[in-house]
Write a protein that holds these residues in place. Structure first.
Motif, PDB file in Angstrom:
ATOM      1  N   SER A  80       0.824  -1.204   0.000  1.00  0.00           N
ATOM      2  CA  SER A  80       0.000   0.000   0.000  1.00  0.00           C
ATOM      3  C   SER A  80       0.863   1.261   0.000  1.00  0.00           C
ATOM      4  O   SER A  80       2.083   1.202   0.177  1.00  0.00           O
ATOM      5  CB  SER A  80      -0.905   0.019   1.238  1.00  0.00           C
ATOM      6  N   GLN A  81       0.215   2.399  -0.175  1.00  0.00           N
ATOM      7  CA  GLN A  81       0.894   3.665   0.052  1.00  0.00           C
ATOM      8  C   GLN A  81       1.373   3.718   1.499  1.00  0.00           C
ATOM      9  O   GLN A  81       0.830   3.044   2.372  1.00  0.00           O
ATOM     10  CB  GLN A  81      -0.061   4.835  -0.224  1.00  0.00           C
ATOM     11  N   ALA A  82       2.399   4.515   1.770  1.00  0.00           N
ATOM     12  CA  ALA A  82       2.922   4.626   3.132  1.00  0.00           C
ATOM     13  C   ALA A  82       1.857   5.189   4.063  1.00  0.00           C
ATOM     14  O   ALA A  82       1.148   6.137   3.716  1.00  0.00           O
ATOM     15  CB  ALA A  82       4.159   5.515   3.145  1.00  0.00           C
ATOM     16  N   VAL A  83       1.756   4.604   5.242  1.00  0.00           N
ATOM     17  CA  VAL A  83       0.813   5.069   6.258  1.00  0.00           C
ATOM     18  C   VAL A  83       1.496   6.015   7.234  1.00  0.00           C
ATOM     19  O   VAL A  83       0.961   7.054   7.602  1.00  0.00           O
ATOM     20  CB  VAL A  83       0.201   3.876   7.021  1.00  0.00           C
ATOM     21  N   MET A  84       2.700   5.674   7.657  1.00  0.00           N
ATOM     22  CA  MET A  84       3.432   6.479   8.625  1.00  0.00           C
ATOM     23  C   MET A  84       4.920   6.182   8.514  1.00  0.00           C
ATOM     24  O   MET A  84       5.323   5.235   7.831  1.00  0.00           O
ATOM     25  CB  MET A  84       2.935   6.212  10.059  1.00  0.00           C
ATOM     26  N   THR A  85       5.723   7.007   9.149  1.00  0.00           N
ATOM     27  CA  THR A  85       7.170   6.814   9.200  1.00  0.00           C
ATOM     28  C   THR A  85       7.565   6.517  10.631  1.00  0.00           C
ATOM     29  O   THR A  85       7.007   7.080  11.576  1.00  0.00           O
ATOM     30  CB  THR A  85       7.909   8.081   8.716  1.00  0.00           C
ATOM     31  N   GLU A  86       8.523   5.625  10.800  1.00  0.00           N
ATOM     32  CA  GLU A  86       8.919   5.221  12.151  1.00  0.00           C
ATOM     33  C   GLU A  86      10.439   5.148  12.267  1.00  0.00           C
ATOM     34  O   GLU A  86      11.117   4.655  11.377  1.00  0.00           O
ATOM     35  CB  GLU A  86       8.315   3.855  12.489  1.00  0.00           C
ATOM     36  N   GLU A  87      10.941   5.641  13.391  1.00  0.00           N
ATOM     37  CA  GLU A  87      12.360   5.505  13.699  1.00  0.00           C
ATOM     38  C   GLU A  87      12.613   4.195  14.436  1.00  0.00           C
ATOM     39  O   GLU A  87      11.831   3.794  15.296  1.00  0.00           O
ATOM     40  CB  GLU A  87      12.841   6.661  14.575  1.00  0.00           C
ATOM     41  N   VAL A  88      13.709   3.556  14.102  1.00  0.00           N
ATOM     42  CA  VAL A  88      14.213   2.416  14.868  1.00  0.00           C
ATOM     43  C   VAL A  88      15.215   2.967  15.870  1.00  0.00           C
ATOM     44  O   VAL A  88      16.141   3.692  15.492  1.00  0.00           O
ATOM     45  CB  VAL A  88      14.887   1.379  13.950  1.00  0.00           C
ATOM     46  N   GLY A  89      15.011   2.691  17.139  1.00  0.00           N
ATOM     47  CA  GLY A  89      15.856   3.253  18.184  1.00  0.00           C
ATOM     48  C   GLY A  89      16.904   2.281  18.693  1.00  0.00           C
ATOM     49  O   GLY A  89      16.823   1.065  18.477  1.00  0.00           O
ATOM     50  N   VAL A  90      17.893   2.827  19.378  1.00  0.00           N
ATOM     51  CA  VAL A  90      18.916   2.032  20.051  1.00  0.00           C
ATOM     52  C   VAL A  90      18.845   2.380  21.535  1.00  0.00           C
ATOM     53  O   VAL A  90      18.914   3.548  21.915  1.00  0.00           O
ATOM     54  CB  VAL A  90      20.329   2.330  19.516  1.00  0.00           C
ATOM     55  N   PHE A  91      18.706   1.366  22.372  1.00  0.00           N
ATOM     56  CA  PHE A  91      18.604   1.531  23.815  1.00  0.00           C
ATOM     57  C   PHE A  91      19.802   0.831  24.450  1.00  0.00           C
ATOM     58  O   PHE A  91      20.088  -0.328  24.131  1.00  0.00           O
ATOM     59  CB  PHE A  91      17.294   0.939  24.318  1.00  0.00           C
ATOM     60  N   ILE A  92      20.515   1.520  25.342  1.00  0.00           N
ATOM     61  CA  ILE A  92      21.755   0.971  25.900  1.00  0.00           C
ATOM     62  C   ILE A  92      21.701   0.924  27.424  1.00  0.00           C
ATOM     63  O   ILE A  92      20.883   1.605  28.060  1.00  0.00           O
ATOM     64  CB  ILE A  92      22.982   1.811  25.470  1.00  0.00           C
ATOM     65  N   ARG A  93      22.592   0.127  27.988  1.00  0.00           N
ATOM     66  CA  ARG A  93      22.778   0.132  29.442  1.00  0.00           C
ATOM     67  C   ARG A  93      23.280   1.512  29.879  1.00  0.00           C
ATOM     68  O   ARG A  93      24.177   2.084  29.261  1.00  0.00           O
ATOM     69  CB  ARG A  93      23.795  -0.926  29.856  1.00  0.00           C
ATOM     70  N   LYS A  94      22.734   2.035  30.951  1.00  0.00           N
ATOM     71  CA  LYS A  94      23.108   3.369  31.410  1.00  0.00           C
ATOM     72  C   LYS A  94      24.562   3.415  31.859  1.00  0.00           C
ATOM     73  O   LYS A  94      25.224   4.457  31.780  1.00  0.00           O
ATOM     74  CB  LYS A  94      22.200   3.789  32.570  1.00  0.00           C
ATOM     75  N   ASP A  95      25.080   2.282  32.329  1.00  0.00           N
ATOM     76  CA  ASP A  95      26.454   2.260  32.843  1.00  0.00           C
ATOM     77  C   ASP A  95      27.480   1.891  31.774  1.00  0.00           C
ATOM     78  O   ASP A  95      28.655   1.659  32.089  1.00  0.00           O
ATOM     79  CB  ASP A  95      26.561   1.283  34.014  1.00  0.00           C
TER      80      ASP A  95
END
Length: 232
Positions: A80-95
């Motif tokens: 289909s035509q694009a419905v929305m755009t989405e970012e893929v995120g990176v989540f890391i250990r705080k330390d």
């Protein structure tokens, strides 16, 4: 019209924990559009992502509610035509001693990502060549976030809004950091099986979809789900 989608992709497609009901931006949008086309919708049960794609290709399902665009999918399915755009995120250990500032900084670290997930051709190609990402299946997606909290992984790659919701659900704010840059940016689409008569509806479906965009109805639907409480 037999439709299905991921049950754990906030806010794209989600199943309520209390009952097997598929909600989110894509299932609700599909219901609206197919109603305008006088086409009843039947939603299938929860099942693994890769199996959904296989069943769509074979014609057991007519439409998949939400998927990233890739060239192989364009060859296999009606897109289909694009419905929305989405970012893929990176989540890391705080330390983590050094905070990654780009994809190349993830080389040599221990990564995790949802089983069967694709994050677009560019990211998948880079990850296959240079990154170490464990994609073992788990019973609950929130387990991937807990692997960071327990120091069993250095980073998690997942849709940004999905990851942000997991931080809240796992109470991981003191242990996990969301990096500001995207690992990838993808457009999201409906996929139509080429093995069933539903493919003949794609052009009309796209016309109604574009009308929903022009009227602001689609934007309102997306915003409604972005401020909701995930799949509860």
């Amino acid at each position: 019209m037999k439709l299905n989608g991921s049950g754990v992709w906030y806010p794209v497609s989600m199943r309520q924990k209390s009952q097997d009901v598929l909600g989110g931006v894509f299932p609700e949008l599909a219901g609206d559009i197919f109603q305008s086309l006088d086409t009843p919708v039947e939603i299938g049960p929860d099942m693994p992502w890769n199996r959904l794609l296989t069943l769509l290709e074979s014609g057991r399902y007519d439409v998949l509610a939400g998927a990233y665009f890739t060239k192989p999918r364009q060859e296999k399915f009606g897109v289909s035509q694009a419905v929305m755009t989405e970012e893929v995120g990176v989540f890391i250990r705080k330390d983590l001693s050094d905070r990654p500032r780009m994809l190349e900084d993830l080389v040599g670290l221990r990564g995790v990502a949802p089983f069967g997930a694709s994050f677009g051709e560019d990211f998948d190609s880079f990850a296959a060549d240079r990154l170490t990402i464990d994609r073992q299946p788990v019973d609950e997606p929130i387990t991937y976030m807990r692997l960071l909290m327990e120091d069993k992984a250095d980073y998690l790659v997942i849709a940004r809004q999905d990851g942000a919701m997991m931080i809240s659900e796992a109470d991981a704010g003191d242990h996990v950091v969301e990096l500001p840059w995207p690992a990838a940016v993808n457009t999201l689409h409906f996929l139509f099986s080429k093995a069933t008569p539903c493919i003949a509806l794609l052009e009309r479906f796209n016309a109604v979809l574009e009308a929903r965009k022009a009227s602001g109805a689609l934007e309102a639907l997306i915003k409604l789900h972005q401020v909701s409480e995930g799949d509860g």
